[in-house]
Motif scaffolding. Sequence first.
Motif, PDB file in Angstrom:
ATOM      1  N   ASP A 136       0.826  -1.213   0.000  1.00 42.24           N
ATOM      2  CA  ASP A 136       0.000   0.000   0.000  1.00 42.24           C
ATOM      3  C   ASP A 136       0.862   1.266   0.000  1.00 42.24           C
ATOM      4  OD1 ASP A 136      -2.266  -1.566   0.141  1.00 42.24           O
ATOM      5  OD2 ASP A 136      -2.451  -1.388   2.310  1.00 42.24           O
ATOM      6  N   TYR A 137       2.150   1.117   0.278  1.00 38.64           N
ATOM      7  CA  TYR A 137       3.036   2.275   0.419  1.00 38.64           C
ATOM      8  C   TYR A 137       4.176   2.301  -0.588  1.00 38.64           C
ATOM      9  CZ  TYR A 137       0.384   2.974   4.580  1.00 38.64           C
ATOM     10  OH  TYR A 137      -0.672   3.181   5.440  1.00 38.64           O
ATOM     11  N   PHE A 138       4.525   1.144  -1.141  1.00 37.08           N
ATOM     12  CA  PHE A 138       5.665   1.055  -2.059  1.00 37.08           C
ATOM     13  C   PHE A 138       5.263   0.299  -3.324  1.00 37.08           C
ATOM     14  CE2 PHE A 138       7.185   0.821   2.331  1.00 37.08           C
ATOM     15  CZ  PHE A 138       8.020   1.930   2.381  1.00 37.08           C
ATOM     16  N   GLU A 139       5.804   0.755  -4.461  1.00 39.45           N
ATOM     17  CA  GLU A 139       5.513   0.082  -5.729  1.00 39.45           C
ATOM     18  C   GLU A 139       6.727   0.171  -6.644  1.00 39.45           C
ATOM     19  OE1 GLU A 139       1.590   0.144  -8.112  1.00 39.45           O
ATOM     20  OE2 GLU A 139       2.800   1.824  -8.858  1.00 39.45           O
TER      21      GLU A 139
ATOM     22  N   ASP B 179       8.070  -1.437 -13.912  1.00 37.50           N
ATOM     23  CA  ASP B 179       8.697  -2.459 -14.750  1.00 37.50           C
ATOM     24  C   ASP B 179      10.215  -2.291 -14.864  1.00 37.50           C
ATOM     25  OD1 ASP B 179       6.239  -3.641 -15.185  1.00 37.50           O
ATOM     26  OD2 ASP B 179       5.881  -2.558 -17.060  1.00 37.50           O
ATOM     27  N   ASP B 180      10.698  -1.075 -14.622  1.00 44.70           N
ATOM     28  CA  ASP B 180      12.140  -0.808 -14.666  1.00 44.70           C
ATOM     29  C   ASP B 180      12.786  -0.890 -13.290  1.00 44.70           C
ATOM     30  OD1 ASP B 180      12.113  -0.307 -17.451  1.00 44.70           O
ATOM     31  OD2 ASP B 180      11.463   1.758 -17.101  1.00 44.70           O
ATOM     32  N   GLU B 181      12.049  -1.439 -12.327  1.00 47.52           N
ATOM     33  CA  GLU B 181      12.494  -1.594 -10.947  1.00 47.52           C
ATOM     34  C   GLU B 181      12.804  -0.253 -10.274  1.00 47.52           C
ATOM     35  OE1 GLU B 181      15.621  -4.517 -10.882  1.00 47.52           O
ATOM     36  OE2 GLU B 181      14.226  -6.139 -11.274  1.00 47.52           O
ATOM     37  N   MET B 182      12.070   0.767 -10.649  1.00 47.42           N
ATOM     38  CA  MET B 182      12.162   2.076  -9.999  1.00 47.42           C
ATOM     39  C   MET B 182      11.072   2.129  -8.931  1.00 47.42           C
ATOM     40  SD  MET B 182      14.684   3.752 -11.319  1.00 47.42           S
ATOM     41  CE  MET B 182      14.350   5.369 -10.682  1.00 47.42           C
ATOM     42  N   LEU B 183      11.461   2.470  -7.733  1.00 44.78           N
ATOM     43  CA  LEU B 183      10.534   2.495  -6.611  1.00 44.78           C
ATOM     44  C   LEU B 183       9.766   3.809  -6.552  1.00 44.78           C
ATOM     45  CD1 LEU B 183       9.539   1.013  -4.045  1.00 44.78           C
ATOM     46  CD2 LEU B 183      11.316   2.264  -2.812  1.00 44.78           C
ATOM     47  N   THR B 184       8.468   3.687  -6.303  1.00 43.66           N
ATOM     48  CA  THR B 184       7.615   4.837  -6.053  1.00 43.66           C
ATOM     49  C   THR B 184       7.028   4.678  -4.664  1.00 43.66           C
ATOM     50  OG1 THR B 184       7.023   5.037  -8.383  1.00 43.66           O
ATOM     51  CG2 THR B 184       5.541   6.079  -6.803  1.00 43.66           C
ATOM     52  N   ILE B 185       7.078   5.744  -3.898  1.00 46.69           N
ATOM     53  CA  ILE B 185       6.418   5.756  -2.600  1.00 46.69           C
ATOM     54  C   ILE B 185       5.001   6.261  -2.843  1.00 46.69           C
ATOM     55  CG2 ILE B 185       6.392   6.713  -0.282  1.00 46.69           C
ATOM     56  CD1 ILE B 185       9.436   6.886  -0.453  1.00 46.69           C
ATOM     57  N   LEU B 186       4.031   5.422  -2.578  1.00 46.19           N
ATOM     58  CA  LEU B 186       2.635   5.749  -2.863  1.00 46.19           C
ATOM     59  C   LEU B 186       2.045   6.703  -1.835  1.00 46.19           C
ATOM     60  CD1 LEU B 186       1.457   2.172  -3.860  1.00 46.19           C
ATOM     61  CD2 LEU B 186       2.156   4.038  -5.382  1.00 46.19           C
ATOM     62  N   ASN B 187       2.507   6.605  -0.615  1.00 45.83           N
ATOM     63  CA  ASN B 187       2.042   7.475   0.472  1.00 45.83           C
ATOM     64  C   ASN B 187       3.208   7.627   1.433  1.00 45.83           C
ATOM     65  OD1 ASN B 187       0.895   8.701   2.686  1.00 45.83           O
ATOM     66  ND2 ASN B 187      -0.744   7.225   2.944  1.00 45.83           N
TER      67      ASN B 187
ATOM     68  N   VAL C  14       5.040  -0.414   8.114  1.00 44.28           N
ATOM     69  CA  VAL C  14       5.942   0.410   7.307  1.00 44.28           C
ATOM     70  C   VAL C  14       7.364   0.353   7.873  1.00 44.28           C
ATOM     71  CG1 VAL C  14       6.444   2.769   6.581  1.00 44.28           C
ATOM     72  CG2 VAL C  14       4.105   1.894   6.448  1.00 44.28           C
ATOM     73  N   HIS C  15       7.490   0.382   9.174  1.00 39.57           N
ATOM     74  CA  HIS C  15       8.812   0.280   9.797  1.00 39.57           C
ATOM     75  C   HIS C  15       9.487  -1.032   9.411  1.00 39.57           C
ATOM     76  CE1 HIS C  15      11.724  -0.477  13.087  1.00 39.57           C
ATOM     77  NE2 HIS C  15      11.967   0.811  12.906  1.00 39.57           N
ATOM     78  N   ALA C  16       8.755  -2.125   9.455  1.00 41.58           N
ATOM     79  CA  ALA C  16       9.309  -3.428   9.076  1.00 41.58           C
ATOM     80  C   ALA C  16       9.728  -3.435   7.607  1.00 41.58           C
ATOM     81  CB  ALA C  16       8.298  -4.537   9.351  1.00 41.58           C
ATOM     82  N   ALA C  17       8.929  -2.816   6.748  1.00 40.52           N
ATOM     83  CA  ALA C  17       9.250  -2.759   5.320  1.00 40.52           C
ATOM     84  C   ALA C  17      10.519  -1.940   5.086  1.00 40.52           C
ATOM     85  CB  ALA C  17       8.078  -2.164   4.541  1.00 40.52           C
ATOM     86  N   VAL C  18      10.643  -0.822   5.769  1.00 43.55           N
ATOM     87  CA  VAL C  18      11.836   0.016   5.645  1.00 43.55           C
ATOM     88  C   VAL C  18      13.067  -0.741   6.135  1.00 43.55           C
ATOM     89  CG1 VAL C  18      12.958   2.078   6.594  1.00 43.55           C
ATOM     90  CG2 VAL C  18      10.613   2.219   5.715  1.00 43.55           C
TER      91      VAL C  18
END
Length: 63
Positions: free
Chosen positions: A22-25, A28-36, A47-51
């Motif tokens: 829900d927060y990271f995406e 196709d080029d493996e570029m990260l977008t922070i959704l929120n 989110v802390h665990a993901a980071v």
Amino acid sequence: MKIVLDRDLCDGHGMCEAMAHDYFELDDDEMLTILNDSPPEEDRAKVHAAVQSCPALALTLQD
């Protein structure tokens, strides 16, 4: 809490997306977008665990 991404360090492993999609995406080029970048308090642990799962240390949290 705010999620901060260092694009220079991100290798596109996708661990963060797998743990908190829900927060990271990755595109196709493996570029990260922070959704929120400002998750609510109830998602803080997820989110802390993901980071913390980032092997490249590209993500940090600021309070």
